[in-house]
Write a protein that holds these residues in place. Structure first.
Motif, short mmCIF file in Angstrom:
data_model
loop_
_atom_site.label_atom_id
_atom_site.label_comp_id
_atom_site.label_asym_id
_atom_site.label_seq_id
_atom_site.Cartn_x
_atom_site.Cartn_y
_atom_site.Cartn_z
N SER A 297 -10.55 -19.09 -91.65
CA SER A 297 -10.15 -18.93 -93.04
C SER A 297 -8.99 -19.87 -93.36
O SER A 297 -8.22 -20.25 -92.46
N ARG A 298 -8.87 -20.24 -94.63
CA ARG A 298 -7.76 -21.08 -95.06
C ARG A 298 -6.43 -20.42 -94.70
O ARG A 298 -6.24 -19.22 -94.88
N GLY A 299 -5.50 -21.23 -94.16
CA GLY A 299 -4.17 -20.75 -93.85
C GLY A 299 -4.00 -20.26 -92.43
O GLY A 299 -2.92 -19.84 -92.05
N GLU A 300 -5.07 -20.32 -91.61
CA GLU A 300 -4.98 -19.79 -90.25
C GLU A 300 -4.55 -20.83 -89.21
O GLU A 300 -4.11 -20.46 -88.12
N VAL A 301 -4.70 -22.10 -89.55
CA VAL A 301 -4.34 -23.15 -88.59
C VAL A 301 -3.44 -24.17 -89.26
O VAL A 301 -3.18 -24.10 -90.47
N ALA A 302 -2.97 -25.14 -88.50
CA ALA A 302 -2.08 -26.17 -89.03
C ALA A 302 -2.76 -26.94 -90.16
O ALA A 302 -3.99 -27.13 -90.14
N PRO A 303 -1.99 -27.38 -91.16
CA PRO A 303 -2.56 -28.05 -92.32
C PRO A 303 -3.47 -29.24 -92.00
O PRO A 303 -4.55 -29.38 -92.59
N ALA A 304 -3.07 -30.10 -91.07
CA ALA A 304 -3.88 -31.28 -90.76
C ALA A 304 -5.23 -30.89 -90.19
O ALA A 304 -6.26 -31.48 -90.54
N ILE A 305 -5.25 -29.87 -89.31
CA ILE A 305 -6.51 -29.41 -88.73
C ILE A 305 -7.37 -28.73 -89.78
O ILE A 305 -8.58 -28.97 -89.89
N ILE B 140 -11.85 -18.29 -98.62
CA ILE B 140 -12.48 -19.54 -98.26
C ILE B 140 -12.62 -19.58 -96.74
O ILE B 140 -11.61 -19.49 -96.02
N LYS B 141 -13.83 -19.71 -96.26
CA LYS B 141 -14.08 -19.65 -94.83
C LYS B 141 -15.01 -20.76 -94.38
O LYS B 141 -15.74 -21.35 -95.18
N ALA B 142 -14.97 -21.03 -93.09
CA ALA B 142 -15.91 -21.96 -92.48
C ALA B 142 -16.39 -21.36 -91.16
O ALA B 142 -15.58 -20.92 -90.34
#
Length: 324
Positions: free
Chosen positions: A241-249, A185-187
């Motif tokens: 990608s999912r999991g690369e940054v803090a959950p809230a961000i 999952i990417k943005a």
């Protein structure tokens, strides 16, 4: 009617004498005691009423095929009665807690629930539901069915009131991450990071002011690449990608629509502003669309655990003597 009778002087060696009625006053029928719960008893007749009105017997017989032997039927009956007795014991314990905490079910509560049952089973009204119940032969009469429904509602409401079944947003986010783990999952983003030049209030305020300005101007339609040049952002294009940054961000970015500007978001280094260019989610629902389903799932699982814990706690505090 499934009531747990009070221990009385008529109890002798596990049996209780019950009159059959005025027409048979000269005769008595023995009804076996199958459990003592505190200062109350459960009778075999009550147990068999529950077995008859539930799928327990059919489920117990399934493993023996279409033509079970007499011995297999007896074994299935014992298994069904054992499960039903556990249910009756737990029900009685929880009903005692309901009385202690003054929790009750009104006739209006029962009527609303009956209407819901009727609707879920394709009946246009509760009259049709009553006809179906009476034709099924699973209950002695409609009053028995009403009492059973009231008991079940009382157990449910009492468990809800006494058990901790809350689910936090953090638990929902964590469950979503487990669900999408391994899914690509990417943005694609245009990313602007504003880091204070030094760790002072003045420097942090300046960084935040720049982040606010960029976010406001992008929302107003200004060219992000021109803004990147103006604010000296060298590489605004990025893929997250999912999991690369803090959950809230992460949640804020993946919940945003394509073309939407997100931020300023506070990070460990400063302030982040992003414009979402493209989402690549495959068949996975975005978090904002999946979170209510996840909440319901986690609440159901939490309630099941709470029911188990509450019943175990009540059993530990009560003398229980099963006699099947």
């Amino acid at each position: 009617m499934r009531r747990v009778a009070r221990v009385a002087a008529l109890v002798v060696a596990g049996f209780i004498a019950v009159p059959e009625g005025p027409a048979r006053a000269e005769g008595m029928v023995l009804d076996k005691i199958v459990a003592v719960v505190g200062d109350e008893i459960i009778l075999l007749s009550q147990l068999d009423t529950l077995v008859a009105s539930s799928p327990l017997m059919q489920e117990a017989l399934q493993k023996y095929g279409r033509n079970p032997t007499k011995q297999q039927i007896e074994q299935a009956t014992l298994e069904a009665r054992t499960q039903a007795l556990d249910e009756l014991i737990d029900q009685q314990l929880i009903k005692k807690e309901a009385a202690r905490f003054q929790i009750s079910i009104t006739d209006a509560d029962v009527e609303r629930y009956l209407q819901q049952i009727a609707q879920e089973n394709g009946f246009s009204n509760t009259k049709q539901l009553r006809e179906a119940v009476e034709q099924s032969g699973q209950y002695g009469n409609w009053a028995d069915y009403i009492q059973d429904t009231k008991d079940q509602l009382l157990v449910y409401q009492t468990t809800r009131a006494l058990a901790n079944t809350s689910v936090t947003d953090a638990q929902i986010r964590e469950q979503y991450r487990k669900m999408v783990r391994g899914v690509d999952i990417k943005a694609d983003l245009l990313r602007f990071v504003f880091t204070p030049e030094e760790q002072t209030a003045k420097a942090r305020d300046a960084a935040y002011s720049n982040a606010q300005a960029v976010a406001r101007r992008m929302r107003a339609g200004e060219d992000p690449m021109a803004l990147a040049q103006e604010f000296l952002i060298k590489e605004p294009k990025a893929t997250l990608s999912r999991g690369e940054v803090a959950p809230a961000i992460e949640d804020a970015i993946f919940a945003a629509r394509v073309g939407e500007t997100v931020g300023p978001l506070e990070t460990g280094q400063g302030y982040l502003v992003v414009k979402v260019v493209r989402h690549e989610t495959g068949n996975v629902l975005p978090f904002d669309q999946a979170k209510e389903r996840i909440r319901m799932q986690l609440e159901q699982e939490s309630f099941a655990r709470a029911v188990k814990d509450l019943r175990a706690s009540l059993r530990a505090k009560t003398h229980i003597d099963p006699r099947l």
